[in-house]
Each structure stands twice: as C-alpha cells, then as structure tokens.
Write an enzyme that holds these catalytic residues in place. Structure first.
Site, mmCIF file in Angstrom:
data_model
loop_
_atom_site.group_PDB
_atom_site.id
_atom_site.type_symbol
_atom_site.label_atom_id
_atom_site.label_comp_id
_atom_site.label_asym_id
_atom_site.label_seq_id
_atom_site.Cartn_x
_atom_site.Cartn_y
_atom_site.Cartn_z
ATOM 1 N N HIS A 557 5.739 -27.013 2.578
ATOM 2 C CA HIS A 557 7.056 -27.573 2.259
ATOM 3 C C HIS A 557 7.883 -26.657 1.377
ATOM 4 O O HIS A 557 8.602 -27.115 0.501
ATOM 5 C CB HIS A 557 6.894 -28.948 1.595
ATOM 6 C CG HIS A 557 6.229 -29.951 2.485
ATOM 7 N ND1 HIS A 557 5.695 -31.121 2.027
ATOM 8 C CD2 HIS A 557 6.023 -29.937 3.811
ATOM 9 C CE1 HIS A 557 5.179 -31.787 3.042
ATOM 10 N NE2 HIS A 557 5.357 -31.090 4.131
HETATM 11 C C1 LIG Z 1 2.426 -25.442 9.850
HETATM 12 C C2 LIG Z 1 3.493 -26.347 9.331
HETATM 13 C C3 LIG Z 1 3.265 -27.723 9.257
HETATM 14 C C4 LIG Z 1 4.260 -28.576 8.767
HETATM 15 N N1 LIG Z 1 4.072 -29.921 8.839
HETATM 16 C C5 LIG Z 1 5.104 -30.743 8.553
HETATM 17 C C6 LIG Z 1 5.022 -32.131 8.805
HETATM 18 O O1 LIG Z 1 4.031 -32.624 9.341
HETATM 19 N N2 LIG Z 1 6.085 -32.903 8.464
HETATM 20 C C7 LIG Z 1 7.198 -32.393 7.893
HETATM 21 O O2 LIG Z 1 8.110 -33.139 7.584
HETATM 22 N N3 LIG Z 1 7.311 -31.080 7.654
HETATM 23 C C8 LIG Z 1 6.306 -30.248 8.010
HETATM 24 N N4 LIG Z 1 6.454 -28.905 7.844
HETATM 25 C C9 LIG Z 1 7.694 -28.402 7.228
HETATM 26 C C10 LIG Z 1 8.900 -28.480 8.153
HETATM 27 O O3 LIG Z 1 8.530 -28.260 9.504
HETATM 28 C C11 LIG Z 1 9.930 -27.465 7.686
HETATM 29 O O4 LIG Z 1 10.291 -27.737 6.357
HETATM 30 C C12 LIG Z 1 11.205 -27.490 8.533
HETATM 31 O O5 LIG Z 1 10.892 -27.289 9.888
HETATM 32 C C13 LIG Z 1 12.167 -26.425 8.034
HETATM 33 O O6 LIG Z 1 13.283 -26.343 8.869
HETATM 34 P P1 LIG Z 1 14.299 -25.129 8.734
HETATM 35 O O7 LIG Z 1 15.367 -25.370 9.716
HETATM 36 O O8 LIG Z 1 14.633 -24.954 7.309
HETATM 37 O O9 LIG Z 1 13.451 -23.825 9.130
HETATM 38 P P2 LIG Z 1 12.614 -23.463 10.423
HETATM 39 O O10 LIG Z 1 12.383 -24.670 11.256
HETATM 40 O O11 LIG Z 1 11.437 -22.703 9.968
HETATM 41 O O12 LIG Z 1 13.587 -22.546 11.268
HETATM 42 C C14 LIG Z 1 13.972 -21.234 10.954
HETATM 43 C C15 LIG Z 1 14.204 -20.505 12.260
HETATM 44 O O13 LIG Z 1 14.882 -19.280 12.012
HETATM 45 C C16 LIG Z 1 14.301 -18.266 12.786
HETATM 46 N N5 LIG Z 1 14.545 -16.991 12.110
HETATM 47 C C17 LIG Z 1 14.098 -16.582 10.917
HETATM 48 N N6 LIG Z 1 14.535 -15.349 10.626
HETATM 49 C C18 LIG Z 1 15.309 -14.980 11.671
HETATM 50 C C19 LIG Z 1 16.067 -13.799 11.964
HETATM 51 N N7 LIG Z 1 16.102 -12.767 11.122
HETATM 52 N N8 LIG Z 1 16.739 -13.750 13.137
HETATM 53 C C20 LIG Z 1 16.708 -14.796 14.010
HETATM 54 N N9 LIG Z 1 16.016 -15.916 13.783
HETATM 55 C C21 LIG Z 1 15.322 -16.013 12.621
HETATM 56 C C22 LIG Z 1 12.842 -18.645 12.840
HETATM 57 O O14 LIG Z 1 12.166 -17.994 13.893
HETATM 58 C C23 LIG Z 1 12.909 -20.155 12.984
HETATM 59 O O15 LIG Z 1 12.988 -20.552 14.327
HETATM 60 C C24 LIG Z 1 5.480 -28.024 8.315
HETATM 61 C C25 LIG Z 1 5.709 -26.655 8.388
HETATM 62 C C26 LIG Z 1 4.743 -25.818 8.895
HETATM 63 C C27 LIG Z 1 5.019 -24.348 8.984
#
Ligand SMILES: Cc1cc2nc3c(=O)[nH]c(=O)nc-3n(C[C@H](O)[C@H](O)[C@H](O)COP(=O)(O)OP(=O)(O)OC[C@H]3O[C@@H](n4cnc5c(N)ncnc54)[C@H](O)[C@@H]3O)c2cc1C
Ligand SMILES: *[C@@H]1O[C@H](CO)[C@@H](O)[C@H](O)[C@H]1NC(C)=O
Ligand SMILES: *[C@@H]1O[C@H](CO)[C@@H](O)[C@H](O)[C@H]1NC(C)=O
Ligand SMILES: *[C@@H]1O[C@H](CO)[C@@H](O)[C@H](O)[C@H]1NC(C)=O
Ligand SMILES: *[C@@H]1O[C@H](CO)[C@@H](O)[C@H](O)[C@H]1NC(C)=O
Ligand SMILES: *[C@@H]1O[C@H](CO)[C@@H](O)[C@H](O)[C@H]1NC(C)=O
Ligand SMILES: *[C@@H]1O[C@H](CO)[C@@H](O)[C@H](O)[C@H]1NC(C)=O
Length: 625
Positions: A557
C-alpha cells in the site's frame, strides 16, 4: 486427482512462458494472441502504433488503477482526445484467475522493484530486501493485486480535508467511491454505502472454507461485531469483498477500458510505451507533452490541455524528478536541471504486516493447497458463468477483521490493526509463488512451512497489518537514466512503537484462536521457530518482536510520494486539485497523492481519486471549447 495439478501447472506454464516473452522482447507479445482469447476471455492485445508528434487534449501517463479510470471518464466526451500511455502489455487468462494472483509477481507484469536493504525489518528476506511489486500492464497494480475491496475509515478522509485539502472529506469522497462501484453483495442490496451501476464489480468471494467460517464465528465470540467494513462502521469482522466479476478478476482495465475501447475513436491506447520525461516550458513552467520509448524508438506527444501522471506511487515521482521537478539538492547532484523545487518522494508510507501467526487445524482438505485443485475446479472455473471453485479464492484471503490495539490513542471507531484471514501460508503453493514474490529466504520456507506442505496439513494464517505506521519511508533517483529503478527505502519498523502495535495485534489474534469456534476445529499455533529467532522463548513477547522484524510482509500500500497538501505544507507536491505546485497544466492522479495513509487497502482509493479528478478536470475545461 493427480491430473488436476498437471492441468493447473500446464496453464500456469503456458501463461508464464507467454508472459516472460515480455521481458525479452516486449513488443512481440503485443502481436501474440493471448492464451485467454482461445478460451473466449480476452481480445488480442491493443498495440496501436504511435504517430510521432501527435497532439491530444489530455495525455494520461500510466494505465493502472487511476490511469484507466481517468482515461475512460475523460474520453466519455467525444470532443476530447485522450492518449493513454502504458509501459506494459495487456492482461491474459493468468491475471483473471484469482487463486494465481501471487504468480503474476513472477512475470513481466510486475516491475519487480526491491527495497534497499533494511536494518529494522525484512530480516527474513534475501539481502534484507523486501520485494515491492507493482503492476506493469494495462490495469496496473489492479491486474496483479489481491483484489481486496476496502475504502477506509471516514476519519481518514476527514483528516485529509482538515489538513488543508478542501473537497476530500468523507462526505465529499463517498460519492466517488460509489460512482465506480457495481456491487453484487448478498445481504447489502439496500445499503446506501453501495452502488449497483458503476463499472467496477465488487462481490463476496463465493468459494469459502470451513476455516474462514470458524474464524468469523470466533471473532464474533471474541467481541468483534459482524460488519460491512465499507459501510457505516469499519470495526468488526467480515468475509472479504473483492473486485471480481463472477469469480474472476475485475481490474481497472476490464472495468473501465475494455468495454469502451472499440467504441471511442477519441481514446488512443499505447502499450509497451514507456514515458521517459515530460516536455516542460521552463520559463512558464508549463507541461506541454511527453517523451516516450516504443519499440526502441523515441516519440513525442503534445498535450493541448494537460499532462496527467498516473504512473503510480513509484512511476509518477520518478518521471517528475527526471523532468526537473523534485528536491533541489538531489536533482542538482544528479545533474538534472531544476525546473521546480518540490519534496517529491520525500515521504512514502506503507502498511507493513506480520506474516502470521499461522494456526494448524484438524479439518480436512480446507487449506488452499494447489494439489487440491481438481480438474473439475479448473474446468468449471474457466467455463461456468459463475465461477465458484477454489480457483476464485483471492490468493486464499477469505475474511478481514478491523480492530483496535490496546495501545491505540485514536477514537474508538478508527481501527489501527487489520487481520487478513488466509486459508493457507507459504506452504499452499509449495514455496513456488508467495515465497518468491516476497523475496523470502529459502530457509524461512524450509524451517517454517515445508513440513506442512509435505503432509498437506490443514492450517490458516492471520496476517496482522499495521494501519497507522509512524515509520516513514522515502523514494529517490539513483541516477538520471530513466531506466534505472527508483530507489526505495520503506524504513519499516524504524519506530519501535510500530512493532509494539503489531505485537498487540498478534496477541489479539491468539485470543481469537482460543474461542470455541476455532477450538472446535482444533486450532493451535504452529509450533515452529522462525529462523533467526531461536534465542527467544517460543511465543514470548521478544520472540514475537523478532518474528515481526523477520516475517515483515508488505501489503503493497505504498502512497504519498507526490503528497497532496496546501502550498505552505513543506511535504506537499500537489494541491487539492491535484495540480503540481508551481507548475501549469500538470497533475498527478494516482495513489501517490494520498497525504496520509488511510485504514484501507489502497486500490479502491485509487479508483476514487481518479473519479474525483475526472470531475475536476471536466469542470476546469468546461464541456465545450
Ligand atoms: C501485489 C499487490 C497486491 C495488492 N493487493 C491489494 C488488494 O488486495 N487490495 C487493494 O485495495 N490494494 C491492493 N494493492 C494496492 C493497489 O493495487 C494499488 O494501490 C493501486 O493499484 C494503485 O493504483 P495506481 O493507479 O496508483 O498505480 P498502478 O495501478 O500501479 O498504475 C501505475 C501504472 O503506470 C505504469 N507506468 C509506470 N511508469 C510508467 C512509465 N514511465 N511510462 C508508462 N507507464 C508507466 C505502470 O506500468 C502501471 O500500469 C496491491 C498492490 C500490489 C502490487
Ligand atoms: C542500515 O545501517 C547501516 C549502518 O549503520 C547504514 O549505513 C544504512 O544506511 C542503514 N540502512 C537503512 C535503510 O537505513
Ligand atoms: C452509481 O454509478 C453510476 C455510474 O458511475 C453513477 O452514474 C451513479 O450516480 C452511481 N449511483 C450512486 C448512488 O452513487
Ligand atoms: C533496442 O536497442 C538496444 C540498445 O540500443 C539494442 O541492444 C537492442 O538490440 C534493440 N532491440 C531491437 C529489437 O531493436
Ligand atoms: C519524433 O520526433 C522527435 C522530435 O522531432 C525526434 O527526436 C524523434 O526521433 C522522432 N521519432 C521518430 C520515431 O521518428
Ligand atoms: C488489552 O487490554 C485488556 C484490558 O486491559 C486485556 O483484557 C487484554 O488481554 C489486552 N489485550 C491484549 C491483546 O493485550
Ligand atoms: C478437532 O479437535 C477438537 C478439539 O480437540 C475436537 O473437539 C474435534 O472433535 C476434532 N475434530 C476432528 C475432526 O478430529
């Protein structure tokens, strides 16, 4: 029976082989028809070839939880052109299978970051480095996560608002949680806390073990009320709510992009496209585009209205700093010309947990050993319209409990501890998935869990998670190469108090295990000694303290690396409208803006942030030109 293991391993093998091509030759994968398509689950990959120097109204960088949500909402207006740029590829059958979620971490769909070596935690991991996985695929971390759906406590959001972020109180963010949700939750049909017509499916996991039933009953016997932890009151126990649709993973991609992507000519999606920096006019501090790499070629896109970073808690701060927006001294030391001094990456919070206690039971065939998956389970999972076999178990997590440690100074309705009841341990997959995903030493598996796996002994684990850590981590750049991984120091347990709260939690878990419902299934603490803790008397406070620092397991998280706050806040990177302080036409919209970590898993939060940002952006640019 033997056959089923082979069916599962064959599927797993095919999937991982397909995925691993991603590493060697990312864009080849783009042209392969994903395995799932053969079974009618997924369409071919999306790779659209970029046209250099294209212009879009909005450029969304990163197609994760927030990025998919935002790109989908912004492109609802056919007059707005939107580019969604994602470094990874698309989901396939493997991602859709909840039981296999930990295996996604072993594929090219995970960035595969590790922490710097830790001194006060991660002692059970190779080189004292905790693995910090992140999704690298359209859908982002929502495509590789554990699928737990959890919004947090109203006090969390009221705190955000009180810290100088108008618009972020619970009353004001609840509509955005609701806007994303399509609940199919038996018994909660009438609840005002759930919506039934949003894009994201939320369900109770249909597959349920006797272990989970006994745990929920025991928690109630210990005084925890049954609750909807996404409803009126968070404290208590509940079966887990999951982001699945008919028992299969429902990611941000499947919920927000897949249904519309062929219907919206104004939405262009680019996979295997990695953004390396922002284009910024330094004089006016205006972001006007991005530079990215696709198939080894460098491209430039221009933004007519805004660039929005949704590259996640590690990606967004990295891109800001590579573009000259970050801590002045650090950037100068790396030779990156400064555009705007801001405390990017200076704070990083996470929810650390203790992987245990584990309890053995005298039930039979309940624990999620892979060897117990039958051919019928596999076939009906992939062919039934409502999959409810073991394959739908979200990595074994079946129930959650929210409670207060004895040490908590917070108001009574604000929990500081969560239990994740899991019908398994590192033994369930015989050391092939969770152990490797988390970077646990072989010794930990061998000394604690191998015997269980060999005898297929039934057992369950209560992971004890800390909601309000005092230890604060940090992220920084190693050098100015955009392909170097960001440096990550979660700094877990550097404040002793955090260890004491988890210790309180372990004691509360032990108390629940003594309740009649769990005693009826013979629950008793697994009596194996955690490697490295041999000097302490088993199950003494000091033994647990050692175990806490050894089996320190992130719940993934991480937040706050581009923290939201008013300009006068020395830790703030974006304002309450998610605009980067001091910059124009540049926002961050993802989990990195979270100012203080909520009592929640962070996926629902990332959906909410993007839904709210979509409204702000629409307001600001009006609905016509
Ligand atoms: C293994 C795991 C288990 C988890 N389990 C849970 C759960 O059960 N329940 C829950 O609520 N939360 C869970 N989480 C946390 C939750 O999934 C994340 O907090 C949430 O998905 C974050 O969303 P975001 O949009 O901030 O980032 P992300 O969903 O990580 O998206 C970021 C995106 O940007 C892309 N990116 C990064 N850098 C670049 C770049 N330079 N150029 C182009 N693209 C790029 C990445 O590839 C990715 O697709 C978990 C996370 C993980 C990793
Ligand atoms: C761990 O301790 C060593 C030696 O004191 C120190 O050099 C290092 O920076 C510390 N690591 C972290 C992550 O704090
Ligand atoms: C439910 O979701 C839909 C679609 O996002 C939205 O239009 C509606 O307002 C939501 N309903 C509630 C009660 O929030
Ligand atoms: C991409 O570029 C790198 C370094 O310039 C090179 O080693 C690699 O072979 C190239 N790959 C392809 C497929 O052209
Ligand atoms: C795209 O344009 C930029 C800037 O003019 C140039 O540097 C780059 O090489 C071009 N890329 C391709 C693939 O033509
Ligand atoms: C917390 O305090 C109560 C009351 O003092 C006590 O009964 C209970 O055992 C304590 N729980 C733990 C986990 O220490
Ligand atoms: C499991 O253990 C409990 C408590 O000892 C006992 O009451 C119960 O009969 C046992 N069940 C089985 C199936 O052995």
């Amino acid at each position: 029976m033997m056959g089923s293991r082979w069916v599962l391993l064959l599927l797993l093998g095919l999937w991982m082989a397909e995925e691993s091509r991603g590493d060697a030759d990312p864009y080849l994968l783009d042209q392969i028809v994903p395995l799932g398509e053969l079974l009618g689950f997924q369409e071919p990959a999306l790779g659209r070839d970029p046209r250099n120097l294209s212009s879009y109204d909005f450029i969304v960088v990163g197609g994760g939880t927030s990025g998919c949500t935002l790109a989908s909402r912004l492109s609802e207006d056919p007059r707005r052109s939107v580019a969604l740029i994602e470094a990874g590829g698309v989901e396939n059958l493997g991602h859709l299978t909840p039981l296999l979620s930990s295996y996604t971490q072993l594929t090219a769909s995970n960035w595969g970051f590790k922490s710097v070596p830790q001194n006060a935690s991660c002692l059970g991991m190779n080189h004292r480095q905790c693995a910090l996985p992140r999704g690298k695929v359209l859908g982002g971390s929502s495509s590789i996560n554990t699928m737990i759906y959890n919004r947090g406590n109203r006090r969390d959001y009221d705190g955000w608002a009180a810290a100088g972020n108008p618009g972020w109180s619970y009353q004001e963010v609840l509509p955005y949680f609701l806007r994303s949700e399509r609940a199919h939750l038996e018994g909660l049909e009438q609840s005002p806390y759930h919506n039934h017509s949003g894009p994201l499916s939320v369900e109770f996991v249909r597959y349920r073990t006797k272990l989970a039933e006994a745990f929920v009953e025991a928690a109630v016997e210990a005084g925890l009320p049954l609750t909807d932890y996404n409803g009126e009151s968070q404290n208590g126990v509940s079966y887990v709510q999951a982001t699945t649709l008919n028992g299969r993973r429902h990611s941000a991609y499947s919920a927000y992009i897949q249904p519309v992507r062929d219907l919206r000519p104004n939405l262009h999606i680019f996979t295997f496209a990695r953004v390396t920096r922002l284009l910024v006019d330094e004089a006016s501090k205006t972001a006007y585009g991005v530079e990215f790499l696709h198939k080894n070629q460098s491209y430039v896109f221009r933004a007519l209205k805004e660039v929005i970073l949704s590259a996640g808690v590690f990606g967004s701060p990295q891109i800001l700093m590579l573009s000259g927006i970050g801590p002045e001294k650090d950037l100068r030391a790396l030779g990156i010309p400064l555009v705007q001094a801001l405390p990017v990456g200076r704070r990083m919070y996470d929810h650390i947990s203790h992987f245990g206690p584990t309890f053995v039971t005298n039930t039979s065939r309940q624990t999620n050993y892979f060897s117990r998956v039958t051919t019928t389970d596999v076939l009906s999972f992939y062919t039934d319209s409502k999959a409810d076999t073991r394959m739908s178990s979200i990595g074994g997590v079946e129930a959650l409990a929210f409670l207060k440690s004895n040490r908590s100074e917070l108001p009574p309705d604000w929990p500081d501890i969560e239990f994740m009841m899991t019908a398994g341990s590192l033994a369930s997959d015989e050391g092939t998935g969770v152990k490797m995903g988390a970077n646990f030493k072989d010794e930990v598996y061998e000394k604690l869990y191998k015997e269980l796996a060999k005898s297929e002994q039934d057992h369950f684990t209560l992971l004890v998670m800390l909601f309000h850590p005092r230890s604060v981590g940090r992220l920084w750049l190693k050098d100015r190469n955009p392909f170097s991984p960001p440096q990550l120091d979660p700094h877990y347990y550097t404040e002793d108090r955090d260890v004491e709260v988890v210790l309180d939690g372990i004691k509360a878990a032990l108390r629940i295990s003594e309740m009649p419902a769990l005693q009826r299934i013979g629950a008793r603490l697994l009596n194996r000694i955690v490697p490295g803790c041999e000097d302490f008397q088993f199950a003494s406070d000091d033994y647990w303290r050692c175990s806490i620092r050894t089996l320190s397991f992130t719940i993934y998280h991480q937040v706050s690396t581009c923290r939201m706050g008013p300009r006068i806040d020395p830790h703030a990177v974006v304002d309450h409208r998610l605009k980067v302080h001091g910059m124009r036409r540049l926002r961050v919209v993802d989990a990195s803006i979270v100012p203080v970590i909520p009592a929640a898993h962070t996926n629902a939060v990332a959906f909410m942030i993007a839904e709210k940002a979509a409204d702000m952006i629409r307001d600001e640019w009006g609905s016509s030109d």
